[in-house]
Design a protein around this motif. Structure first.
Motif, PDB file in Angstrom:
ATOM      1  N   MET A 119       0.853  -1.173   0.000  1.00 25.36           N
ATOM      2  CA  MET A 119       0.000   0.000   0.000  1.00 25.36           C
ATOM      3  C   MET A 119       0.899   1.236   0.000  1.00 25.36           C
ATOM      4  N   SER A 120       0.576   2.196  -0.822  1.00 29.22           N
ATOM      5  CA  SER A 120       1.373   3.429  -0.871  1.00 29.22           C
ATOM      6  C   SER A 120       1.120   4.260   0.387  1.00 29.22           C
ATOM      7  N   ILE A 121       2.032   5.162   0.643  1.00 31.57           N
ATOM      8  CA  ILE A 121       1.893   6.044   1.807  1.00 31.57           C
ATOM      9  C   ILE A 121       0.645   6.909   1.660  1.00 31.57           C
ATOM     10  N   ASN A 122       0.378   7.387   0.450  1.00 30.83           N
ATOM     11  CA  ASN A 122      -0.819   8.210   0.236  1.00 30.83           C
ATOM     12  C   ASN A 122      -2.095   7.411   0.464  1.00 30.83           C
ATOM     13  N   ASP A 123      -2.114   6.154   0.011  1.00 32.66           N
ATOM     14  CA  ASP A 123      -3.281   5.303   0.270  1.00 32.66           C
ATOM     15  C   ASP A 123      -3.436   5.044   1.766  1.00 32.66           C
ATOM     16  N   ALA A 124      -2.321   4.844   2.446  1.00 35.24           N
ATOM     17  CA  ALA A 124      -2.367   4.601   3.893  1.00 35.24           C
ATOM     18  C   ALA A 124      -2.922   5.820   4.624  1.00 35.24           C
ATOM     19  N   ALA A 125      -2.504   7.010   4.228  1.00 29.49           N
ATOM     20  CA  ALA A 125      -3.028   8.232   4.855  1.00 29.49           C
ATOM     21  C   ALA A 125      -4.526   8.350   4.615  1.00 29.49           C
ATOM     22  N   HIS A 126      -4.950   8.072   3.387  1.00 24.19           N
ATOM     23  CA  HIS A 126      -6.379   8.125   3.044  1.00 24.19           C
ATOM     24  C   HIS A 126      -7.176   7.150   3.920  1.00 24.19           C
ATOM     25  N   LYS A 127      -6.722   5.915   3.994  1.00 24.80           N
ATOM     26  CA  LYS A 127      -7.429   4.906   4.783  1.00 24.80           C
ATOM     27  C   LYS A 127      -7.432   5.252   6.270  1.00 24.80           C
ATOM     28  N   THR A 128      -6.335   5.820   6.755  1.00 23.76           N
ATOM     29  CA  THR A 128      -6.258   6.203   8.166  1.00 23.76           C
ATOM     30  C   THR A 128      -7.290   7.274   8.483  1.00 23.76           C
ATOM     31  N   VAL A 129      -7.377   8.290   7.640  1.00 20.03           N
ATOM     32  CA  VAL A 129      -8.330   9.386   7.869  1.00 20.03           C
ATOM     33  C   VAL A 129      -9.768   8.872   7.805  1.00 20.03           C
ATOM     34  N   TYR A 130     -10.082   8.092   6.787  1.00 19.57           N
ATOM     35  CA  TYR A 130     -11.467   7.671   6.605  1.00 19.57           C
ATOM     36  C   TYR A 130     -11.878   6.561   7.573  1.00 19.57           C
ATOM     37  N   ALA A 131     -10.938   5.745   8.030  1.00 21.17           N
ATOM     38  CA  ALA A 131     -11.272   4.723   9.030  1.00 21.17           C
ATOM     39  C   ALA A 131     -11.563   5.356  10.396  1.00 21.17           C
ATOM     40  N   ALA A 132     -11.049   6.566  10.596  1.00 25.06           N
ATOM     41  CA  ALA A 132     -11.241   7.250  11.880  1.00 25.06           C
ATOM     42  C   ALA A 132     -12.426   8.227  11.850  1.00 25.06           C
ATOM     43  N   GLY A 133     -13.228   8.166  10.803  1.00 27.32           N
ATOM     44  CA  GLY A 133     -14.417   9.013  10.757  1.00 27.32           C
ATOM     45  C   GLY A 133     -14.423  10.052   9.664  1.00 27.32           C
ATOM     46  N   GLY A 134     -13.353  10.183   8.921  1.00 27.54           N
ATOM     47  CA  GLY A 134     -13.312  11.103   7.797  1.00 27.54           C
ATOM     48  C   GLY A 134     -12.656  12.428   8.134  1.00 27.54           C
ATOM     49  N   PRO A 135     -12.521  13.280   7.118  1.00 30.15           N
ATOM     50  CA  PRO A 135     -11.823  14.556   7.287  1.00 30.15           C
ATOM     51  C   PRO A 135     -12.433  15.479   8.343  1.00 30.15           C
ATOM     52  N   LYS A 136     -13.750  15.466   8.467  1.00 33.58           N
ATOM     53  CA  LYS A 136     -14.393  16.358   9.440  1.00 33.58           C
ATOM     54  C   LYS A 136     -13.982  15.982  10.868  1.00 33.58           C
ATOM     55  N   VAL A 137     -14.011  14.693  11.162  1.00 34.68           N
ATOM     56  CA  VAL A 137     -13.650  14.216  12.504  1.00 34.68           C
ATOM     57  C   VAL A 137     -12.166  14.478  12.776  1.00 34.68           C
ATOM     58  N   ILE A 138     -11.327  14.149  11.813  1.00 31.95           N
ATOM     59  CA  ILE A 138      -9.882  14.322  11.991  1.00 31.95           C
ATOM     60  C   ILE A 138      -9.531  15.801  12.094  1.00 31.95           C
ATOM     61  N   ALA A 139     -10.157  16.627  11.277  1.00 24.87           N
ATOM     62  CA  ALA A 139      -9.890  18.071  11.314  1.00 24.87           C
ATOM     63  C   ALA A 139     -10.177  18.635  12.704  1.00 24.87           C
ATOM     64  N   ALA A 140     -11.276  18.209  13.302  1.00 26.03           N
ATOM     65  CA  ALA A 140     -11.613  18.689  14.644  1.00 26.03           C
ATOM     66  C   ALA A 140     -10.566  18.243  15.662  1.00 26.03           C
ATOM     67  N   ARG A 141     -10.086  17.014  15.517  1.00 23.50           N
ATOM     68  CA  ARG A 141      -9.101  16.486  16.473  1.00 23.50           C
ATOM     69  C   ARG A 141      -7.715  17.102  16.276  1.00 23.50           C
ATOM     70  N   LEU A 142      -7.396  17.479  15.034  1.00 24.55           N
ATOM     71  CA  LEU A 142      -6.090  18.076  14.750  1.00 24.55           C
ATOM     72  C   LEU A 142      -6.135  19.601  14.762  1.00 24.55           C
ATOM     73  N   ASP A 143      -7.312  20.159  15.009  1.00 22.69           N
ATOM     74  CA  ASP A 143      -7.505  21.608  14.963  1.00 22.69           C
ATOM     75  C   ASP A 143      -7.044  22.163  13.614  1.00 22.69           C
ATOM     76  N   ALA A 144      -7.611  21.569  12.564  1.00 19.85           N
ATOM     77  CA  ALA A 144      -7.251  21.950  11.195  1.00 19.85           C
ATOM     78  C   ALA A 144      -8.521  22.112  10.376  1.00 19.85           C
ATOM     79  N   SER A 145      -8.366  22.620   9.190  1.00 22.04           N
ATOM     80  CA  SER A 145      -9.483  22.789   8.277  1.00 22.04           C
ATOM     81  C   SER A 145      -9.870  21.437   7.675  1.00 22.04           C
ATOM     82  N   GLU A 146     -11.185  21.204   7.590  1.00 20.55           N
ATOM     83  CA  GLU A 146     -11.675  19.961   6.980  1.00 20.55           C
ATOM     84  C   GLU A 146     -11.214  19.841   5.532  1.00 20.55           C
ATOM     85  N   SER A 147     -11.242  20.935   4.795  1.00 22.39           N
ATOM     86  CA  SER A 147     -10.840  20.882   3.378  1.00 22.39           C
ATOM     87  C   SER A 147      -9.351  20.572   3.239  1.00 22.39           C
TER      88      SER A 147
END
Length: 139
Positions: free
Chosen positions: A1-29
């Motif tokens: 699995m590529s690093i980019n695919d791994a990052a994608h799967k990590t973000v979406y397995a944890a609830g998606g960009p909205k959830v991760i953005a809130a936890r990282l204090d970052a923009s969802e986009s």
């Protein structure tokens, strides 16, 4: 699995960009763009990737990095001690063809603080396990 695919799967397995953005204090986009494996213009910087893995408990990014460079990662339990680590390292050296007498003596020199009977017990446990593996291979 590529690093980019791994990052994608990590973000979406944890609830998606909205959830991760809130936890990282970052923009969802921004998180969505960094997690997009088809967009090479943005990616997670190493400190961000480490924080992402820490927050999610998902280490796919680290595993894909290790795989890309030919390494195998295995998580070591917290209760493992220095003798266990040394034995694991010695077994790994042996598998790589580096189990000569000089390497064994060097590894054992680092274990002088370990009680001899404790080390023998750990070696016996390892031998018993390897015997079970050998038996399973023969079956």
């Amino acid at each position: 699995m590529s690093i980019n695919d791994a990052a994608h799967k990590t973000v979406y397995a944890a609830g998606g960009p909205k959830v991760i953005a809130a936890r990282l204090d970052a923009s969802e986009s921004v998180i969505r763009a960094k997690a997009n494996p088809n967009d090479d213009s943005r990616w997670f910087y190493l400190p961000e990737a480490v924080e992402l893995m820490s927050l999610t408990g998902d280490h796919r990014i680290l595993e894909s990095m290790a795989d890309e460079f030919g390494y195998l990662l295995t998580q070591i339990p917290e209760e493992i001690d220095s003798a266990d680590r040394a034995l694991i390292h010695m077994v790994s050296d042996s598998i790589k063809g580096q189990g000569d007498e000089a390497n064994i003596r060097r590894a054992l020199a680092g274990l002088k603080s370990i009680n001899g009977s404790t080390l023998r017990r750990k070696i016996n446990q390892l031998q018993a396990y390897l015997a079970q593996v050998a038996q399973a291979v023969d079956d």
